[in-house]
Design a protein around this motif. Sequence first.
Motif, short mmCIF file in Angstrom:
data_model
loop_
_atom_site.label_atom_id
_atom_site.label_comp_id
_atom_site.label_asym_id
_atom_site.label_seq_id
_atom_site.Cartn_x
_atom_site.Cartn_y
_atom_site.Cartn_z
N ASN A 268 0.79 -1.23 0.00
CA ASN A 268 0.00 0.00 0.00
C ASN A 268 0.82 1.28 0.00
O ASN A 268 0.28 2.37 -0.06
CB ASN A 268 -0.94 0.03 1.21
CG ASN A 268 -2.05 -1.00 1.10
OD1 ASN A 268 -1.95 -1.96 0.34
ND2 ASN A 268 -3.12 -0.81 1.86
N LEU A 269 2.14 1.15 0.09
CA LEU A 269 2.99 2.33 0.08
C LEU A 269 4.23 2.12 -0.79
O LEU A 269 4.45 2.84 -1.77
CB LEU A 269 3.41 2.70 1.51
CG LEU A 269 4.27 3.95 1.65
CD1 LEU A 269 3.52 5.19 1.19
CD2 LEU A 269 4.74 4.12 3.10
N LYS A 270 5.04 1.13 -0.45
CA LYS A 270 6.31 0.93 -1.16
C LYS A 270 6.13 0.71 -2.65
O LYS A 270 6.97 1.15 -3.45
CB LYS A 270 7.05 -0.27 -0.56
CG LYS A 270 8.48 -0.42 -1.05
CD LYS A 270 8.98 -1.84 -0.97
CE LYS A 270 8.47 -2.65 -2.16
NZ LYS A 270 9.07 -3.99 -2.22
N SER A 271 5.06 0.05 -3.03
CA SER A 271 4.89 -0.34 -4.43
C SER A 271 3.92 0.54 -5.20
O SER A 271 3.50 0.18 -6.31
CB SER A 271 4.40 -1.80 -4.50
OG SER A 271 5.29 -2.66 -3.83
N ILE A 272 3.55 1.69 -4.66
CA ILE A 272 2.55 2.55 -5.30
C ILE A 272 3.23 3.74 -5.99
O ILE A 272 4.02 4.47 -5.38
CB ILE A 272 1.52 3.06 -4.25
CG1 ILE A 272 0.87 1.87 -3.54
CG2 ILE A 272 0.47 3.93 -4.92
CD1 ILE A 272 0.15 0.90 -4.47
N VAL A 273 2.88 3.94 -7.24
CA VAL A 273 3.55 4.95 -8.08
C VAL A 273 3.50 6.34 -7.47
O VAL A 273 4.52 7.04 -7.40
CB VAL A 273 2.91 4.97 -9.48
CG1 VAL A 273 3.43 6.16 -10.30
CG2 VAL A 273 3.17 3.67 -10.22
N VAL B 213 6.03 8.10 11.28
CA VAL B 213 6.44 9.18 10.37
C VAL B 213 7.68 8.77 9.58
O VAL B 213 7.78 9.03 8.38
CB VAL B 213 6.71 10.48 11.16
CG1 VAL B 213 7.25 11.56 10.24
CG2 VAL B 213 5.43 10.96 11.83
N TYR B 214 8.61 8.11 10.26
CA TYR B 214 9.82 7.65 9.57
C TYR B 214 9.49 6.60 8.52
O TYR B 214 9.88 6.72 7.36
CB TYR B 214 10.82 7.10 10.59
CG TYR B 214 11.94 6.29 9.97
CD1 TYR B 214 12.85 6.87 9.10
CD2 TYR B 214 12.06 4.93 10.23
CE1 TYR B 214 13.86 6.13 8.51
CE2 TYR B 214 13.07 4.17 9.66
CZ TYR B 214 13.97 4.78 8.81
OH TYR B 214 14.96 4.03 8.22
N PHE B 215 8.74 5.57 8.92
CA PHE B 215 8.48 4.47 8.01
C PHE B 215 7.52 4.84 6.87
O PHE B 215 7.63 4.30 5.77
CB PHE B 215 7.92 3.27 8.78
CG PHE B 215 8.98 2.35 9.32
CD1 PHE B 215 9.57 1.39 8.52
CD2 PHE B 215 9.41 2.48 10.63
CE1 PHE B 215 10.57 0.56 9.00
CE2 PHE B 215 10.41 1.66 11.13
CZ PHE B 215 10.99 0.70 10.32
N LEU B 216 6.59 5.75 7.13
CA LEU B 216 5.57 6.05 6.13
C LEU B 216 5.88 7.29 5.30
O LEU B 216 5.26 7.49 4.27
CB LEU B 216 4.21 6.22 6.82
CG LEU B 216 3.73 5.02 7.64
CD1 LEU B 216 2.36 5.30 8.24
CD2 LEU B 216 3.67 3.76 6.79
#
Length: 372
Positions: free
Chosen positions: A206-211, A269-272
Motif C-alpha cells: 500500500n505504500l512501497k509499491s505505489i507509483v 512518520v519515519y516508516f511512512l
Amino acid sequence: MNALEKEKTTRIFGLDVIRALAILLVLFSHAYYLIDSSNPMVISLSGLSGFAGVELFFVLSGYLIGSILLRQYITDNFSLQSIFIFLKRRWFRTLPNYYLILLINLGIAFFLGYPSQNWYKYFFFFQNFKTYSISFFSESWSLSVEEWTYILLPFSLFFVLKFGNKLSKKWTFLSTILLLIVLAHILRYFNMKNSNITNMEIWNTNLKSIVIYRFDTILYGVLLAWLHLFYAHFLDKYRVYFLILAAHLFVLQFVILNVLEVDIISCPVYFLVFYFTLSSMIFFLTLPYFIFWKNSQSIFFTSVTFISKTSYAVYLIHYSIVIVIFKYILNQLSYKLASSLILLIYFGITFSLSYILYRFYEKPIMNLHDKN
C-alpha cells in the motif's frame, strides 16, 4: 569507428558495476523462496537485498534519464516535440521487452491457474498507480514507477519553464526536481494520516509499491545528473567521502535502527514518509564514486559488462517466469534436489534466457531504432 568500438568507448564501467550489483541483489532476494529456506537470517537478508537492488536501479535510472533530459533541456527550446522525442526513445528501450514478457506472464498465469483479474491494467501501467492490483508479474510494480516518472518529469519541466521561467534553465530544472520531491513527501504524509498501515506487509503493497508515493526515488538520480553536469569537479573531489557517508547511513538504516527496535508502530512518520528518503540518499551518495570509474582492465570486466547488458532482461524474467515455472517443476518431483544445485540451475537458466532475449530481441530493436 564501428558500433562495437563506439559502445566500448561510451560505456562507463562504474555504472556497469552498479547495474550488475543491483540485479545480483534482486536475484538473491528470491533464493530463499526457491530453496524453501525458513532461516530468519536468510529471509531478512533476502528482503534487504531485494529492496536495495530495486532502489539502486531507481536512482541509477534517474541519473541516466536525467543526464539525457537535462542536456536536451539546456540546449534545446524544450518544446512538446522535445518531450515526445524523449519519450519515444525511452519507450523504444523499455516497452518491447515489457510487453513481450507481460504476454508470456499472462500465458503462465492462465496455465497455472493464477488469478489474473485486472490484467488489462498492466498494459497501461495502472496495476499499482494509486492502489495495488497486482495478482501476477509482481516485479512489474517498479516498471510502473519508472514509466510514470518518465512522463511526469519532462511535462513538469515543460510547464514550469513555460509559466515560471524567471530563473535560468539551470535553476528552473533544479527547482522543478526539488518541488516534485517535496510533492512526493506531501503525498506520503497525507497517506499516513488517512490510511491504516500497521505492519510491513501492508506497507509493502500500500505504500512501497505505489507509483504516486514512490516517483521521488528516481528523481534523486535526476538531481545527481544535475550536480554532475554543473559541479562535476565537486562530485569527483568528494566521491570517496560520499561513499563512506553512504555506508554509514546504510548501517544506520538497516542495522542500528533495527537493533534499536524502531518499527512502523513506534515511529510511523519515519516508516511512512521518510524511509524512502533515507534509502534514496544512500544510493544518491553512492553513485558519484562509480560515475567517474570510466573503464577497467580487471579480469571481471567481461562478466560485469555481460551482467549489466542483460540486467533488464534478467529483471523481467527471473521471478515470474524462471522461479515460478522452476518452483512448479520442483513441486512435481518425487525427490528433493540439493539447494546448491537448485541455485546453480536457477542462475544458469536465468542468465541463459536473458542473453537470448537481449541478443535476439532487445538488441535488434535498439539497433533498428538507432538506424531510424
